[in-house]
Motif scaffolding. Structure first.
Motif, PDB file in Angstrom:
ATOM      1  N   SER B  54     -56.484  29.184  26.770  1.00 37.62           N
ATOM      2  CA  SER B  54     -57.761  29.827  26.439  1.00 37.62           C
ATOM      3  C   SER B  54     -57.808  30.177  24.965  1.00 37.62           C
ATOM      4  O   SER B  54     -58.853  30.044  24.313  1.00 37.62           O
ATOM      5  N   GLN B  98     -64.375  30.444  31.991  1.00 39.30           N
ATOM      6  CA  GLN B  98     -63.800  30.591  33.318  1.00 39.30           C
ATOM      7  C   GLN B  98     -64.665  31.502  34.200  1.00 39.30           C
ATOM      8  O   GLN B  98     -64.929  31.216  35.351  1.00 39.30           O
ATOM      9  N   ASP B 175     -63.058  25.883  29.691  1.00 41.24           N
ATOM     10  CA  ASP B 175     -61.874  26.706  29.943  1.00 41.24           C
ATOM     11  C   ASP B 175     -61.771  27.013  31.430  1.00 41.24           C
ATOM     12  O   ASP B 175     -62.434  27.919  31.927  1.00 41.24           O
ATOM     13  N   GLU B 176     -60.950  26.277  32.129  1.00 40.92           N
ATOM     14  CA  GLU B 176     -60.780  26.441  33.577  1.00 40.92           C
ATOM     15  C   GLU B 176     -62.106  26.672  34.287  1.00 40.92           C
ATOM     16  O   GLU B 176     -62.318  27.712  34.906  1.00 40.92           O
TER      17      GLU B 176
HETATM   18 MG   LIG Z   1     -57.002  30.982  30.259  1.00 39.85          MG
END
Ligand SMILES: [Mg+2]
Ligand SMILES: Nc1ncnc2c1ncn2[C@@H]1O[C@H](COP(=O)(O)OP(=O)(O)OP(=O)(O)O)[C@@H](O)[C@H]1O
Lengths: 231, 261, 227
Positions: B54, B98, B175-176
C-alpha cells in the motif's frame, strides 16, 4: 382575570409587538445567514488554513466567544465611530451595528460547530478526493464541507436559537425590536408582567419557527448510512 | 496500425518509478523500489502483510510523499512539490482503495461525476452522460441513484472503479480491491478488472488473488519488508521446480484457501 | 474617570470578587454536569428512542430552548422549588441553568451520534452486544469525542448566561460587581473588571477543552492542516 389579560394584551400590547416582530425578523434573518456563511468559512480556515491564518482565526473566535455580546454591540455602535483611520470613521446606524455584531459573534460560534463537523470526516474521504486530482480547495469545497455541514447542523441550530433570544440585546443600542417595544409598553401601561409575558410568547413562536425550519433542512439534507432517528 | 508500431506501442513506458524510499519514523517501509509499467500490462504486487504494498502504491501518486526517488509519466518526470503538476498527474493516475472511500454524501452517480464537473470542468450534462456510461461499463447503471450505504461491498468497489475510469486515467493503481469483500462479491470486481486488462488498460494491482492474477498478469512483483525482492512473469516464478520466494508464498496462501497453484 | 480611584476600587474589592469567581465556577460546573448527565440520555433517546419518547424529548428541548432563562429562573425559584422544600438560590441557579443546558447539549450530542456511520452500531450488535452496551461502549465514546468543539460553545455561552442568576441574588461575579460599583461609584471600571474575569474564565475553559480534544482524538479522522 385571563379574559382581562387577553383584552389588555390584544389591545395594548400585541399591535406594538406585531410591528416590532418585523424589526426583529429584519435583525435575525440577515444575522443568522451572514453568521452561518462566515462561520462555515472561518471553520474551514481554522482546520485547513495555513498555520498563521489559522492562528488569527482562532484568536477571532476566542475574542468573540470570550466577551459578552452586549459589550460587542456597544463597541460597534458607540466606539467604532471614534476609531479614525486616515480621517475616516465608520458610523453605523443601530440596525447595522446590531446585524454586524450579531453576525460576527454568531459566526464565531458557528465556526466551532463546523470545526467539529470537519474533524469528524474520515481521512479516507480526503485521500480519495486527492487521488482524483482535486486540489485542497476543491477537496474542502466539494467533498469535506458538504459532509461536515450536515453533521454540524444540530449544533448550528442551537446557535440560531441563541441568536433569536440574544437579539433582544439590540434594544440596548436603541433598536425598537420586540424586547425594546415590550419595555416601552410596560412603562407606558404600568403592567410589566403582562407585557413581558406576551413578548416571551413571541420569542417562543420565533424559536418554534426556527426549529421547524432547521428540522426541515436536516431532513432534506440527511443521507443514508448514518445514524438517525428511526421513523 | 502496422505490426511493428503495435509492438512499439506494447513496449511504450507509461509509468516508471525509480528508487522510491519512505520511512515512518525509524521504520523504513519502502526501500529503493524501482519498477516500470508498460502500456497495456498488468503488474501484480504480492507479498506478506505489512510488506509495503500500500505504501508503494500511495507513494506512486504522492498520497504519501516519498522521501526520495523519481517518478516519470509518459517520459515526463513528475516533481511532487509542484502543485499544479501534481494535481494534473493524479488526474491521469487512477486509484482504487481497499476500503473503497466512496464519498458518503454523494450517490453512485454523484461519486463518479464530481471530479468530472469540479476538476475537469465538464458541463453537468456531459458529466452525467459520461458517468452513466462508466457505471454501465461496471454493470451498475441501474444503481446510479443509490448512496454508498445502500450498495453492497462489491457494488461499492465497482463504483469506485467507475469513478477512477471516468477520468480517463493512463494508469490504474489498485490496492487490494477485493480484500474487503466476501468470496461471492470478489468475482464481480475481478470480472471488471479482467475486462479492463483485456481492453488494454495499464494497471498495477496489489492482491492476494494469486490464481486469478496469474492468468492475467504480465509480471508478479514480490515485496517483503519494503523491498522488491523478485519480479518476473508468473509462469517463470511459479514454474515447477522453480525455487522462488514467490512460489513459497503462493503455496502458503493457496494452502489456506484450498486453491491449487 | 479617576484612574487611581478606579484602580483602588478594583484592588480593594479583589478578595470579595474572587469569592464571586468561585461562586460562578460552582454554578457552571454544577450546571454543565447536570446538563451533561441529562443531555446524553436525551440525545440517545432522540436518535434511538421510540416515537413517544422521542416526541417528549423534542418537547423538552423546545420548551427549554424557547422560554427565556429569566422566566425559568423566576418560575423555579419562586414557583416550583419551594414546593419541593428547596429554597437555596444557588441550587435554583444550578438547576435552571443545568436543565436549560441539557436541552442545548442534547442537540450537540445528537449531531455527533448522527455523524457516525450506521455500520458501527451494526458491528457492535453483531458481537452480541445489547443496544445499551452498543450505545455506551461503541457509539458514545466516539460521539462524545466528536462533540467537544460544539460543547465548548455551550460552555462559553453558559458561563456568560450564569450572570442572569444575580436576579435571585446569587452572589456570583456580576452580583458582586454591581454591589461594589454601587458602593464605590465606579461602574465602568468594575464592569470592565468583571469582563476581564469572565474572559479569563472562558479562556481557561476553552484551553482545557482544546487540550482534551487533542488528547482523545481518534486516528483516521481528518486533522488540522491536512488536506
Ligand atoms: Mg495494504
Ligand atoms: N501512516 C503510517 N505511519 C506509520 N507506519 C505506517 C503507516 N502506514 C504504514 N505503516 C507501516 O508501513 C509498513 C508497510 O505497510 P503497508 O500498508 O504498505 O503494507 P501492505 O504491504 O500494504 O500490507 P497489507 O497486505 O496488510 O495491506 C507496515 O509496517 C506499517 O506498519
Amino acid at each position: 382575570m385571563l379574559e382581562e389579560y387577553w383584552l389588555f394584551a390584544s389591545e395594548r400590547v400585541m399591535p406594538g409587538l406585531n410591528a416590532a416582530l418585523l424589526v426583529s425578523a429584519r435583525l435575525i434573518v440577515p444575522s443568522a445567514l451572514y453568521g452561518a456563511l462566515l462561520g462555515v468559512i472561518t471553520g474551514a480556515i481554522r482546520v485547513y488554513g495555513p498555520k498563521p491564518v489559522r492562528r488569527v482565526a482562532d484568536a477571532y473566535v476566542s475574542l468573540f466567544r470570550g466577551t459578552p455580546l452586549v459589550v460587542q454591540l456597544y463597541f460597534w455602535y458607540f466606539a467604532l465611530p471614534y476609531i479614525r483611520v486616515g480621517g475616516f470613521a465608520i458610523v453605523l446606524d443601530a440596525m447595522q451595528a446590531s446585524i454586524l455584531g450579531f453576525a460576527l459573534c454568531s459566526a464565531a460560534y458557528q465556526s466551532e460547530y463546523i470545526r467539529g463537523g470537519l474533524l469528524s470526516i474520515r481521512s479516507g474521504q480526503i485521500k480519495a478526493a486527492r487521488a482524483l486530482g482535486m486540489n485542497p480547495m476543491q477537496t474542502v469545497l466539494h467533498v469535506v464541507l458538504p459532509q461536515a455541514v450536515r453533521r454540524a447542523l444540530p449544533g448550528c441550530g442551537n446557535e440560531v436559537v441563541y441568536l433569536i433570544k440574544y437579539s433582544s440585546l439590540a434594544s440596548i443600542i436603541t433598536v425598537n425590536e420586540l424586547t425594546g417595544t415590550a419595555r416601552s409598553i410596560a412603562k407606558a401601561t404600568f403592567r410589566p408582567i403582562e407585557a413581558y409575558a406576551t413578548v416571551a410568547v413571541y420569542y417562543l413562536l420565533l424559536v418554534t419557527l426556527a426549529v421547524w425550519l432547521l428540522r426541515w433542512l436536516e431532513d432534506r439534507m440527511s443521507i443514508p448510512g448514518f445514524e438517525r432517528p428511526r421513523d | 496500425m502496422s505490426v511493428a508500431s503495435q509492438a512499439k506501442g506494447q513496449n511504450q513506458e507509461i509509468l516508471r518509478v525509480e528508487k522510491l524510499n519512505k520511512s515512518f519514523g525509524t521504520n523504513h517501509v519502502l526501500k529503493d523500489a524501482t519498477l516500470t509499467l508498460r502500456k497495456g500490462e498488468l503488474k501484480v504486487l504480492i507479498g506478506p502483510s505489512g510488506g509495503g504494498k500500500s505504501t508503494l502504491l500511495q507513494c506512486m501518486n504522492f498520497l504519501i510523499p516519498p522521501d526520495s526517488g523519481r517518478i516519470w509519466l509518459d517520459g515526463v518526470e513528475i516533481l511532487g512539490h509542484k502543485k499544479r503538476e501534481l494535481y494534473a498527474y493524479r488526474q491521469q493516475v487512477g486509484m482504487i482503495f481497499q476500503d473503497f472511500n466512496l464519498f458518503d454524501h454523494l450517490s453512485a452517480l454523484g461519486n463518479v461525476r464530481i471530479a468530472l464537473t469540479r476538476v475537469r470542468g465538464m458541463s453537468r450534462k456531459d458529466a452525467t452522460d459520461r458517468a452513466m456510461a462508466e457505471l454501465d461499463r461496471v454493470g451498475l447503471a441501474a444503481k446510479a441513484g443509490l448512496y454508498p450505504a445502500q450498495l453492497s461491498g462489491g457494488q461499492k468497489q465497482r463504483v469506485s472503479i467507475a469513478r477512477a475510469l471516468a477520468m480517463d486515467p493512463k494508469v490504474l493503481l489498485l490496492d487490494e480491491p477485493t480484500s474487503a469483500l466476501d468470496p461471492e462479491l470478489i468475482g464481480e470486481v475481478l470480472a471488471v478488472v479482467k475486462d479492463l486488462a483485456t481492453a488494454g488498460m495499464t494497471m498495477i494491482m496489489a492482491t492476494h488473488q494469486i490464481t486469478f492474477s496469474a492468468q492475467l498478469a504480465s509480471e508478479f512483483v514480490f515485496m517483503e519488508q519494503g523491498a522488491i525482492i523478485e519480479h518476473d512473469s508468473p509462469a517463470a516464478l511459479l514454474a515447477p521446480g522453480a525455487c522462488t520466494r514467490t512460489k513459497a508464498f503462493c503455496a502458503k496462501i493457496n494452502e489456506l484457501t484450498g486453491e491449487p497453484v | 474617570m479617576n484612574f487611581e480611584k478606579a484602580l483602588r476600587a478594583i484592588i480593594d474589592s479583589l478578595p470579595y470578587m474572587l469569592g464571586g469567581v468561585w461562586v460562578t465556577v460552582g454554578l457552571i460546573v454544577g450546571a454543565l454536569a447536570l446538563g451533561f448527565v441529562l443531555g446524553v440520555p436525551l440525545a440517545v433517546i432522540q436518535v434511538y428512542g421510540r416515537t413517544l419518547a422521542r416526541r417528549l424529548v423534542v418537547l423538552y428541548v423546545w420548551l427549554f430552548r424557547g422560554v427565556p432563562i429569566l422566566v425559568l429562573i423566576f418560575l423555579f425559584y419562586f414557583g416550583i422549588l419551594p414546593h419541593l422544600g428547596l429554597d437555596s438560590a444557588f441550587l435554583a441557579g444550578v438547576i435552571v441553568l443545568g436543565l436549560t443546558s441539557a436541552a442545548y447539549q442534547s442537540q450537540i450530542f445528537r449531531g455527533a451520534i448522527q455523524s457516525l456511520p450506521a455500520g458501527q452500531l451494526k458491528a457492535a450488535r453483531a458481537l452480541g452486544m445489547t443496544d445499551t452496551q452498543a450505545i455506551s461502549c461503541i457509539v458514545l465514546p466516539q460521539a462524545l469525542r466528536l462533540s467537544i468543539p460544539g460543547w465548548s460553545n455551550e460552555f462559553s455561552i453558559l458561563l456568560k448566561d450564569s450572570a442572569l442568576v444575580m436576579v435571585i441574588s446569587v452572589q456570583e461575579i456580576m452580583a458582586r460587581t454591581r454591589s461594589v460599583a454601587g458602593r464605590t461609584h465606579e461602574p465602568v471600571a468594575m464592569a470592565l473588571f468583571a469582563g476581564v474575569l469572565f474572559f479569563i474564565l472562558t479562556w481557561i475553559g476553552l484551553r482545557l477543552l482544546r487540550g482534551l480534544e487533542r488528547r482523545v482524538r481518534i486516528k483516521g479522522y481528518s486533522q488540522e492542516g491536512s488536506v
